[in-house]
Design a protein around this motif. Structure first.
Motif, PDB file in Angstrom:
ATOM      1  N   SER A   1       3.501  17.128 -16.215  1.00 49.93           N
ATOM      2  CA  SER A   1       3.584  18.714 -16.417  1.00 49.93           C
ATOM      3  C   SER A   1       2.394  19.041 -16.708  1.00 49.93           C
ATOM      4  CB  SER A   1       4.485  18.868 -17.507  1.00 49.93           C
ATOM      5  OG  SER A   1       4.498  20.268 -18.112  1.00 49.93           O
ATOM      6  N   THR A   2       1.793  19.531 -15.377  1.00 47.71           N
ATOM      7  CA  THR A   2       0.292  20.107 -15.453  1.00 47.71           C
ATOM      8  C   THR A   2       0.168  21.429 -15.267  1.00 47.71           C
ATOM      9  OG1 THR A   2       0.338  20.084 -12.987  1.00 47.71           O
ATOM     10  CG2 THR A   2      -0.326  18.041 -14.243  1.00 47.71           C
ATOM     11  N   THR A   3       1.460  22.279 -15.279  1.00 42.96           N
ATOM     12  CA  THR A   3       1.162  23.507 -15.135  1.00 42.96           C
ATOM     13  C   THR A   3       1.017  24.296 -16.749  1.00 42.96           C
ATOM     14  OG1 THR A   3       2.841  23.633 -13.285  1.00 42.96           O
ATOM     15  CG2 THR A   3       2.286  26.043 -14.431  1.00 42.96           C
ATOM     16  N   ARG A   4       0.024  25.176 -16.486  1.00 42.60           N
ATOM     17  CA  ARG A   4      -0.440  25.844 -17.899  1.00 42.60           C
ATOM     18  C   ARG A   4      -0.654  27.353 -17.637  1.00 42.60           C
ATOM     19  NH1 ARG A   4      -5.035  23.190 -16.201  1.00 42.60           N
ATOM     20  NH2 ARG A   4      -6.908  24.520 -16.179  1.00 42.60           N
ATOM     21  N   GLY A   5      -0.577  28.244 -18.440  1.00 40.25           N
ATOM     22  CA  GLY A   5      -0.781  29.737 -18.389  1.00 40.25           C
ATOM     23  C   GLY A   5      -2.082  29.941 -17.714  1.00 40.25           C
ATOM     24  N   GLY A   6      -2.133  30.924 -17.002  1.00 40.12           N
ATOM     25  CA  GLY A   6      -3.431  31.471 -16.160  1.00 40.12           C
ATOM     26  C   GLY A   6      -3.419  33.058 -15.963  1.00 40.12           C
ATOM     27  N   PRO A   7      -4.375  33.362 -15.447  1.00 43.23           N
ATOM     28  CA  PRO A   7      -4.536  34.784 -15.166  1.00 43.23           C
ATOM     29  C   PRO A   7      -3.433  35.182 -14.074  1.00 43.23           C
ATOM     30  CG  PRO A   7      -6.202  33.511 -13.716  1.00 43.23           C
ATOM     31  CD  PRO A   7      -5.493  32.755 -14.770  1.00 43.23           C
ATOM     32  N   ARG A   8      -2.866  36.671 -14.149  1.00 45.12           N
ATOM     33  CA  ARG A   8      -2.013  37.249 -13.123  1.00 45.12           C
ATOM     34  C   ARG A   8      -2.600  37.996 -12.051  1.00 45.12           C
ATOM     35  NH1 ARG A   8       3.369  38.155 -13.417  1.00 45.12           N
ATOM     36  NH2 ARG A   8       4.283  40.065 -12.278  1.00 45.12           N
ATOM     37  N   ILE A   9      -2.354  37.381 -11.003  1.00 48.53           N
ATOM     38  CA  ILE A   9      -3.057  37.996  -9.637  1.00 48.53           C
ATOM     39  C   ILE A   9      -2.079  38.520  -8.702  1.00 48.53           C
ATOM     40  CG2 ILE A   9      -4.690  37.126  -8.047  1.00 48.53           C
ATOM     41  CD1 ILE A   9      -5.575  34.823  -9.325  1.00 48.53           C
TER      42      ILE A   9
ATOM     43  N   VAL B   1       0.915  -1.298  -0.119  1.00 52.81           N
ATOM     44  CA  VAL B   1      -0.083  -0.238  -0.077  1.00 52.81           C
ATOM     45  C   VAL B   1       1.066   1.491  -0.052  1.00 52.81           C
ATOM     46  CG1 VAL B   1      -1.635   1.294   1.232  1.00 52.81           C
ATOM     47  CG2 VAL B   1      -2.146  -1.216   1.026  1.00 52.81           C
ATOM     48  N   VAL B   2       2.023   1.310   0.937  1.00 50.62           N
ATOM     49  CA  VAL B   2       2.893   2.379   0.751  1.00 50.62           C
ATOM     50  C   VAL B   2       3.500   2.659  -0.438  1.00 50.62           C
ATOM     51  CG1 VAL B   2       4.777   3.341   2.034  1.00 50.62           C
ATOM     52  CG2 VAL B   2       2.992   2.378   3.351  1.00 50.62           C
ATOM     53  N   LEU B   3       4.065   1.672  -1.048  1.00 50.53           N
ATOM     54  CA  LEU B   3       4.774   1.617  -2.280  1.00 50.53           C
ATOM     55  C   LEU B   3       3.811   2.010  -3.219  1.00 50.53           C
ATOM     56  CD1 LEU B   3       6.810  -1.624  -2.306  1.00 50.53           C
ATOM     57  CD2 LEU B   3       7.596   0.964  -2.346  1.00 50.53           C
ATOM     58  N   VAL B   4       2.724   1.475  -3.579  1.00 50.56           N
ATOM     59  CA  VAL B   4       1.694   2.182  -4.386  1.00 50.56           C
ATOM     60  C   VAL B   4       1.426   3.819  -4.061  1.00 50.56           C
ATOM     61  CG1 VAL B   4      -0.990   2.029  -5.309  1.00 50.56           C
ATOM     62  CG2 VAL B   4       0.601  -0.038  -4.882  1.00 50.56           C
ATOM     63  N   TRP B   5       1.238   3.969  -2.747  1.00 43.80           N
ATOM     64  CA  TRP B   5       0.918   5.435  -2.643  1.00 43.80           C
ATOM     65  C   TRP B   5       1.914   6.312  -2.738  1.00 43.80           C
ATOM     66  CZ3 TRP B   5      -3.433   7.544  -0.782  1.00 43.80           C
ATOM     67  CH2 TRP B   5      -3.390   8.788  -0.403  1.00 43.80           C
ATOM     68  N   VAL B   6       3.302   5.894  -2.543  1.00 41.45           N
ATOM     69  CA  VAL B   6       4.445   6.770  -2.897  1.00 41.45           C
ATOM     70  C   VAL B   6       4.586   6.721  -4.636  1.00 41.45           C
ATOM     71  CG1 VAL B   6       6.802   6.984  -2.770  1.00 41.45           C
ATOM     72  CG2 VAL B   6       5.658   6.422  -0.973  1.00 41.45           C
ATOM     73  N   GLY B   7       4.490   5.608  -5.138  1.00 42.50           N
ATOM     74  CA  GLY B   7       4.483   5.692  -6.560  1.00 42.50           C
ATOM     75  C   GLY B   7       3.422   6.457  -7.158  1.00 42.50           C
ATOM     76  N   TYR B   8       2.249   6.578  -6.787  1.00 44.70           N
ATOM     77  CA  TYR B   8       1.552   7.459  -7.468  1.00 44.70           C
ATOM     78  C   TYR B   8       1.556   8.944  -7.159  1.00 44.70           C
ATOM     79  CZ  TYR B   8      -3.109   9.876  -8.333  1.00 44.70           C
ATOM     80  OH  TYR B   8      -3.876  10.705  -8.814  1.00 44.70           O
ATOM     81  N   GLY B   9       2.147   9.217  -5.749  1.00 49.27           N
ATOM     82  CA  GLY B   9       2.718  10.368  -5.841  1.00 49.27           C
ATOM     83  C   GLY B   9       3.949  11.037  -6.701  1.00 49.27           C
ATOM     84  N   ALA B  10       4.711  10.069  -6.829  1.00 50.49           N
ATOM     85  CA  ALA B  10       5.946  10.336  -7.942  1.00 50.49           C
ATOM     86  C   ALA B  10       5.468  10.426  -9.368  1.00 50.49           C
ATOM     87  CB  ALA B  10       6.919   9.118  -7.659  1.00 50.49           C
ATOM     88  N   TYR B  11       4.331   9.654  -9.347  1.00 50.82           N
ATOM     89  CA  TYR B  11       3.693   9.875 -10.754  1.00 50.82           C
ATOM     90  C   TYR B  11       3.288  11.205 -11.060  1.00 50.82           C
ATOM     91  CZ  TYR B  11       0.238   9.601 -14.426  1.00 50.82           C
ATOM     92  OH  TYR B  11      -0.668   9.863 -15.495  1.00 50.82           O
ATOM     93  N   ARG B  12       2.392  11.767 -10.208  1.00 52.60           N
ATOM     94  CA  ARG B  12       1.668  12.819 -10.345  1.00 52.60           C
ATOM     95  C   ARG B  12       2.556  14.180 -10.313  1.00 52.60           C
ATOM     96  NH1 ARG B  12      -2.590  14.033 -12.260  1.00 52.60           N
ATOM     97  NH2 ARG B  12      -3.599  15.378 -10.602  1.00 52.60           N
TER      98      ARG B  12
END
Length: 480
Positions: free
Chosen positions: A234-242, A219-230
């Motif tokens: 590259s999920t950052t994209r352009g957005g508004p400037r605040i 369970v811990v290995l799957v949990w850490v593996g999913y975290g490393a995968y996420r």
């Protein structure tokens, strides 16, 4: 004395006088001259390790060992001692770690700390029952019971108090909290509590402890593996400037009422500076309740003389200055302010804690009234019950004055344009971002709109000691 390492324990004789064999678990009691010392040591270890897991220490690995001493104690003593010990440890933990609340409401601080300690009693007795009577492995019992009780105390009574949630302690280890996007903070708490339960199974000599170790390890290995995968995505994209305006105003200065114009001018000057940046912002944000006046239309459009003379004119002046600044720069403002809903007499007027979106051309175009209010901080619970009203008011920061706000009823999805793109966002106010439910509702699609593009957490933590700010920030990280 029963040896807890045995897989089979000899119990009391049956009616025929013959010994009966009882399969595990039949945990041995803590007996002998060192009984009291070991019990106290376990409770002290629980308090110390759980405290180290959160700010200001942030020793997040300590959380994987913190719950085990409490459960080991509860299993190895009689249920009355288990209840008393869990309550004592809980009281010490909450009194010691909620001290930042004491300057605001001393009696309320003590009552809240003692009440929260009862949840540790509930955990100790429920987990003890599953392990001793239900014959559950602690590796399973600990996370199931701990997460259920965390959910309970985070939602009830009166909206709950989601502070020191075990999963929040893992915020410094980014790889360990990524699974919260699927299971929420409860998933993080489950994994941490599961590891704690595994240590207890080893201490009690569970016959399947090696198999349980393998399962927990997977369970811990799957949990850490999913975290490393996420994290690798590259999920950052352009957005508004605040641009965020964040002054430092001691609450004593703000509450005095003698510096309203000075506070306003400081924030307005910073707003002008932000609007003049080389990369012009798409939105400028002020903190919670930082506009010293009511900004809602119902108030500012009411006939002069409806409320307090002079106060109405001041609120109109503030709104005019803000509208003028937004119109000059073309940048909308998101303001933290209070709202006053007029009534024929002042006593029956209703106050709300709001965020307001001020458009450069159209003025106030949208607002959100805080739904989940803070007990004693923003409203007095059960204030309409005469027999308890005076007692409850002694726990409030304003004595006998009923300062209660009225909760909002509808979520607001604000709209923001950045060039040719349009974005939607919501604004949890202060403690609303400590609980998963309200934030999830603000983001989710529904009622004719899609998912929100982002959340703006608007807060004024000036009431409290710096330690509360760090603890609040960890909860906000889990919401993100």
């Amino acid at each position: 004395m029963v040896n807890a390492e045995q897989h089979l324990s000899v119990g009391p004789p049956d009616a025929a006088g013959a010994g009966r064999v009882v399969p595990w678990p039949w945990p041995g009691k803590v007996t002998g001259t060192g009984r009291a010392g070991r019990a106290v040591l376990a409770l002290v270890a629980f308090v110390v390790l759980l405290t180290l897991s959160f700010p200001p220490f942030r020793v997040w690995p300590a959380a994987y060992f913190a719950v085990a001493p409490l459960l080991w104690f509860a299993v190895n003593v009689r249920w009355r001692w288990a209840a008393a010990g869990c309550f004592a440890a809980g009281a010490v933990f909450w009194v010691g770690n909620l001290f930042w609340l004491a300057p605001i409401t001393g009696p309320g601080y003590v009552v809240l700390a003692l009440f929260m300690a009862l949840y540790f009693v509930l955990f100790g007795l429920a987990a003890r029952g599953l392990v001793k009577r239900g014959r559950w492995p602690a590796t399973v019992a600990a996370p199931v019971v701990w997460v259920a009780i965390e959910w309970l105390r985070s939602n009830y009574p009166q909206g709950g108090f989601a502070w020191f949630v075990l999963g929040n302690s893992q915020a410094p280890a980014a790889v360990l909290i990524q699974g919260a996007d699927v299971l929420g903070v409860w998933g993080v708490s489950f994994v941490v509590a599961m590891v704690n339960g595994l240590w207890v199974d080893w201490l009690l000599g569970h016959p399947r402890r090696r198999r349980l170790s393998v399962v927990a390890g997977v369970v811990v290995l799957v949990w850490v593996g999913y975290g490393a995968y996420r994290l690798s995505q590259s999920t950052t994209r352009g957005g508004p400037r605040i641009a965020v305006i964040q002054e430092y105003i001691p609450q004593s200065v703000k509450d005095s009422g003698h510096h309203d114009e000075e506070i306003f001018e400081k924030h307005l000057a910073l707003t002008k500076a932000a609007a003049g940046l080389a990369e012009k912002p798409d939105l400028i944000v002020w903190p919670e309740t930082m506009v010293p006046g009511y900004m809602n239309r119902e108030f500012v459009e009411a006939p002069l003389g409806t409320f307090v003379p002079g106060f109405e004119e001041q609120a109109r002046d503030f709104l005019e200055a803000l509208q003028g600044e937004a119109g000059r720069t073309g940048v909308p403002l998101l303001l933290g302010t209070e709202a006053l809903i007029p009534a024929p007499d002042w006593e029956h007027s209703q106050q709300e804690n709001r965020t307001v979106l001020l458009d450069p051309v159209r003025g106030v175009v949208a607002s959100y009234a805080k739904i989940h209010l803070v007990p004693f901080g923003e409203y007095i619970p059960w204030r309409d019950v005469p027999l308890v009203r005076w007692v409850i008011r002694t726990f409030s920061p304003y004595g006998d004055f009923d300062y209660s706000c009225t909760p909002g009823h509808e979520l607001t999805r604000f709209e923001l344009k950045s060039g040719v793109k349009a974005y939607s966002f919501a604004t949890p106010i202060c403690f609303e971002d400590t609980r998963p439910g309200p934030a999830r509702s603000m983001v989710a699609a529904g009622a004719g709109h899609g998912k929100a593009d982002f959340l703006l957490s608007v807060s004024n933590d000036g009431w409290f000691h710096w330690l509360q700010l760090d603890q609040h920030l960890q909860a906000t990280q889990l919401r993100a």
